[in-house]
Design a protein around this motif. Structure first.
Motif, PDB file in Angstrom:
ATOM      1  N   VAL A  70       0.844  -1.201   0.000  1.00 47.49           N
ATOM      2  CA  VAL A  70       0.000   0.000   0.000  1.00 47.49           C
ATOM      3  C   VAL A  70       0.877   1.248   0.000  1.00 47.49           C
ATOM      4  O   VAL A  70       0.605   2.214  -0.730  1.00 47.49           O
ATOM      5  N   GLN A  71       1.946   1.258   0.801  1.00 40.90           N
ATOM      6  CA  GLN A  71       2.828   2.419   0.848  1.00 40.90           C
ATOM      7  C   GLN A  71       3.468   2.691  -0.515  1.00 40.90           C
ATOM      8  O   GLN A  71       3.576   3.847  -0.937  1.00 40.90           O
ATOM      9  N   VAL A  72       3.855   1.633  -1.215  1.00 37.41           N
ATOM     10  CA  VAL A  72       4.436   1.796  -2.547  1.00 37.41           C
ATOM     11  C   VAL A  72       3.392   2.362  -3.513  1.00 37.41           C
ATOM     12  O   VAL A  72       3.675   3.285  -4.278  1.00 37.41           O
ATOM     13  N   VAL A  73       2.184   1.825  -3.464  1.00 39.67           N
ATOM     14  CA  VAL A  73       1.108   2.302  -4.337  1.00 39.67           C
ATOM     15  C   VAL A  73       0.806   3.772  -4.052  1.00 39.67           C
ATOM     16  O   VAL A  73       0.687   4.585  -4.980  1.00 39.67           O
ATOM     17  N   GLN A  74       0.673   4.127  -2.774  1.00 41.49           N
ATOM     18  CA  GLN A  74       0.377   5.519  -2.426  1.00 41.49           C
ATOM     19  C   GLN A  74       1.497   6.453  -2.889  1.00 41.49           C
ATOM     20  O   GLN A  74       1.225   7.514  -3.460  1.00 41.49           O
ATOM     21  N   GLY A  75       2.730   6.067  -2.666  1.00 41.90           N
ATOM     22  CA  GLY A  75       3.858   6.901  -3.095  1.00 41.90           C
ATOM     23  C   GLY A  75       3.863   7.096  -4.602  1.00 41.90           C
ATOM     24  O   GLY A  75       4.078   8.214  -5.098  1.00 41.90           O
ATOM     25  N   GLU A  76       3.629   6.036  -5.341  1.00 40.25           N
ATOM     26  CA  GLU A  76       3.611   6.126  -6.797  1.00 40.25           C
ATOM     27  C   GLU A  76       2.423   6.961  -7.279  1.00 40.25           C
ATOM     28  O   GLU A  76       2.548   7.757  -8.210  1.00 40.25           O
ATOM     29  N   PHE A  77       1.270   6.805  -6.623  1.00 38.23           N
ATOM     30  CA  PHE A  77       0.097   7.599  -7.000  1.00 38.23           C
ATOM     31  C   PHE A  77       0.372   9.084  -6.790  1.00 38.23           C
ATOM     32  O   PHE A  77       0.104   9.911  -7.662  1.00 38.23           O
ATOM     33  N   TRP A  78       0.901   9.434  -5.622  1.00 41.44           N
ATOM     34  CA  TRP A  78       1.161  10.846  -5.322  1.00 41.44           C
ATOM     35  C   TRP A  78       2.245  11.417  -6.238  1.00 41.44           C
ATOM     36  O   TRP A  78       2.202  12.587  -6.589  1.00 41.44           O
ATOM     37  N   ARG A  99      -6.363   2.001   5.065  1.00 45.40           N
ATOM     38  CA  ARG A  99      -7.518   1.685   5.928  1.00 45.40           C
ATOM     39  C   ARG A  99      -8.469   0.715   5.242  1.00 45.40           C
ATOM     40  O   ARG A  99      -9.005  -0.188   5.863  1.00 45.40           O
ATOM     41  N   HIS A 100      -8.683   0.929   3.937  1.00 45.77           N
ATOM     42  CA  HIS A 100      -9.581   0.062   3.171  1.00 45.77           C
ATOM     43  C   HIS A 100      -9.064  -1.379   3.149  1.00 45.77           C
ATOM     44  O   HIS A 100      -9.825  -2.323   3.409  1.00 45.77           O
ATOM     45  N   ILE A 101      -7.793  -1.556   2.865  1.00 47.65           N
ATOM     46  CA  ILE A 101      -7.210  -2.904   2.803  1.00 47.65           C
ATOM     47  C   ILE A 101      -7.237  -3.555   4.182  1.00 47.65           C
ATOM     48  O   ILE A 101      -7.616  -4.723   4.333  1.00 47.65           O
ATOM     49  N   ASP A 102      -6.855  -2.816   5.225  1.00 48.58           N
ATOM     50  CA  ASP A 102      -6.909  -3.350   6.596  1.00 48.58           C
ATOM     51  C   ASP A 102      -8.327  -3.754   6.975  1.00 48.58           C
ATOM     52  O   ASP A 102      -8.539  -4.802   7.586  1.00 48.58           O
ATOM     53  N   ASP A 103      -9.297  -2.928   6.606  1.00 50.15           N
ATOM     54  CA  ASP A 103     -10.692  -3.213   6.918  1.00 50.15           C
ATOM     55  C   ASP A 103     -11.153  -4.507   6.243  1.00 50.15           C
ATOM     56  O   ASP A 103     -11.810  -5.334   6.870  1.00 50.15           O
ATOM     57  N   LEU A 104     -10.788  -4.706   4.988  1.00 52.98           N
ATOM     58  CA  LEU A 104     -11.169  -5.934   4.284  1.00 52.98           C
ATOM     59  C   LEU A 104     -10.541  -7.163   4.945  1.00 52.98           C
ATOM     60  O   LEU A 104     -11.194  -8.190   5.114  1.00 52.98           O
ATOM     61  N   ARG A 107     -12.308  -7.903   8.196  1.00 60.15           N
ATOM     62  CA  ARG A 107     -13.655  -8.435   8.011  1.00 60.15           C
ATOM     63  C   ARG A 107     -13.645  -9.793   7.310  1.00 60.15           C
ATOM     64  O   ARG A 107     -14.668 -10.224   6.787  1.00 60.15           O
ATOM     65  N   ASN A 108     -12.505 -10.473   7.304  1.00 58.35           N
ATOM     66  CA  ASN A 108     -12.384 -11.820   6.759  1.00 58.35           C
ATOM     67  C   ASN A 108     -12.630 -11.840   5.246  1.00 58.35           C
ATOM     68  O   ASN A 108     -13.328 -12.702   4.736  1.00 58.35           O
ATOM     69  N   ARG A 109     -12.038 -10.876   4.546  1.00 59.63           N
ATOM     70  CA  ARG A 109     -12.187 -10.776   3.098  1.00 59.63           C
ATOM     71  C   ARG A 109     -10.825 -10.647   2.423  1.00 59.63           C
ATOM     72  O   ARG A 109     -10.566  -9.686   1.702  1.00 59.63           O
ATOM     73  N   PRO A 110      -9.925 -11.612   2.628  1.00 57.47           N
ATOM     74  CA  PRO A 110      -8.571 -11.463   2.095  1.00 57.47           C
ATOM     75  C   PRO A 110      -8.483 -11.494   0.574  1.00 57.47           C
ATOM     76  O   PRO A 110      -7.645 -10.799  -0.004  1.00 57.47           O
ATOM     77  N   VAL A 111      -9.321 -12.271  -0.101  1.00 55.29           N
ATOM     78  CA  VAL A 111      -9.263 -12.308  -1.564  1.00 55.29           C
ATOM     79  C   VAL A 111      -9.716 -10.966  -2.139  1.00 55.29           C
ATOM     80  O   VAL A 111      -9.131 -10.453  -3.084  1.00 55.29           O
ATOM     81  N   GLU A 112     -10.738 -10.390  -1.540  1.00 52.60           N
ATOM     82  CA  GLU A 112     -11.208  -9.072  -1.974  1.00 52.60           C
ATOM     83  C   GLU A 112     -10.129  -8.013  -1.729  1.00 52.60           C
ATOM     84  O   GLU A 112      -9.918  -7.117  -2.560  1.00 52.60           O
ATOM     85  N   ALA A 113      -9.420  -8.111  -0.601  1.00 51.10           N
ATOM     86  CA  ALA A 113      -8.335  -7.177  -0.306  1.00 51.10           C
ATOM     87  C   ALA A 113      -7.211  -7.314  -1.334  1.00 51.10           C
ATOM     88  O   ALA A 113      -6.689  -6.312  -1.834  1.00 51.10           O
ATOM     89  N   GLU A 114      -6.849  -8.547  -1.650  1.00 51.75           N
ATOM     90  CA  GLU A 114      -5.794  -8.782  -2.649  1.00 51.75           C
ATOM     91  C   GLU A 114      -6.214  -8.245  -4.012  1.00 51.75           C
ATOM     92  O   GLU A 114      -5.426  -7.615  -4.718  1.00 51.75           O
ATOM     93  N   HIS A 115      -7.459  -8.463  -4.390  1.00 50.52           N
ATOM     94  CA  HIS A 115      -7.985  -7.978  -5.664  1.00 50.52           C
ATOM     95  C   HIS A 115      -7.907  -6.444  -5.724  1.00 50.52           C
ATOM     96  O   HIS A 115      -7.460  -5.877  -6.726  1.00 50.52           O
ATOM     97  N   SER A 116      -8.347  -5.781  -4.657  1.00 52.23           N
ATOM     98  CA  SER A 116      -8.293  -4.317  -4.607  1.00 52.23           C
ATOM     99  C   SER A 116      -6.857  -3.815  -4.686  1.00 52.23           C
ATOM    100  O   SER A 116      -6.557  -2.841  -5.393  1.00 52.23           O
ATOM    101  N   LEU A 117      -5.976  -4.477  -3.977  1.00 48.85           N
ATOM    102  CA  LEU A 117      -4.571  -4.068  -3.963  1.00 48.85           C
ATOM    103  C   LEU A 117      -3.922  -4.276  -5.334  1.00 48.85           C
ATOM    104  O   LEU A 117      -3.183  -3.408  -5.819  1.00 48.85           O
TER     105      LEU A 117
END
Length: 149
Positions: A70-78, A99-104, A107-117
């Motif tokens: 997430v930190q790499v993605v945020q840095g590259e986005f900015w 926060r979004h990835i941690d929340d997923l 909430r027991n949604r690791p595949v959804e978190a990986e997909h979003s990431l």
């Protein structure tokens, strides 16, 4: 089959999704099942065997190095898109990505978190499309994973 997790893909298109079998009735035309949400609420009754597919048992997906990615993605986005170059809600999404990835994950949604990431990594150019597509196609919702519930 009682207690087993299944995917319903029957004639009620809006009800497609994962459920737990809570009851089984034997009828002249074959077994019928009652399906409940993972939270225990009855969702479908008298479901035919042909309309369900067992969710594979096995270990849940593990999102590796989520916060570092997430930190790499945020840095590259900015770096690529300074404030004001995109609509504010897109900047807000990337500002809150951790926060979004941690929340997923919580909430027991690791595949959804990986997909979003993976999608975020692709959008910012951290990984090429073919790598993202291959990794998304390899994702499997297994066990009690509640992704896309």
């Amino acid at each position: 089959m009682i207690g087993q997790r299944v995917f319903y893909d029957g004639s009620i298109i809006d009800a497609a999704g994962r459920y737990r079998v809570t009851d089984e009735q034997i009828t002249p035309d074959g077994p019928r099942y009652t399906l409940a949400t993972y939270a225990g609420e009855v969702a479908l009754r008298n479901v035919r065997r042909e309309s369900i597919t067992p969710v594979p048992d096995g270990p849940k997906h593990q999102v590796l190095a989520a916060q570092e990615r997430v930190q790499v993605v945020q840095g590259e986005f900015w770096r690529r898109f300074p404030p004001g170059t995109w609509l504010p809600y897109i900047h807000e999404h990337y500002d809150n990505l951790h926060r979004h990835i941690d929340d997923l994950i919580q909430r027991n949604r690791p595949v959804e978190a990986e997909h979003s990431l993976l999608n975020a990594e692709r959008f910012t150019g951290c990984i090429p499309y073919d790598v993202m597509a291959a990794r998304i196609n390899a994702l499997v919702v297994a066990g009690d994973d509640e992704s896309w519930q």
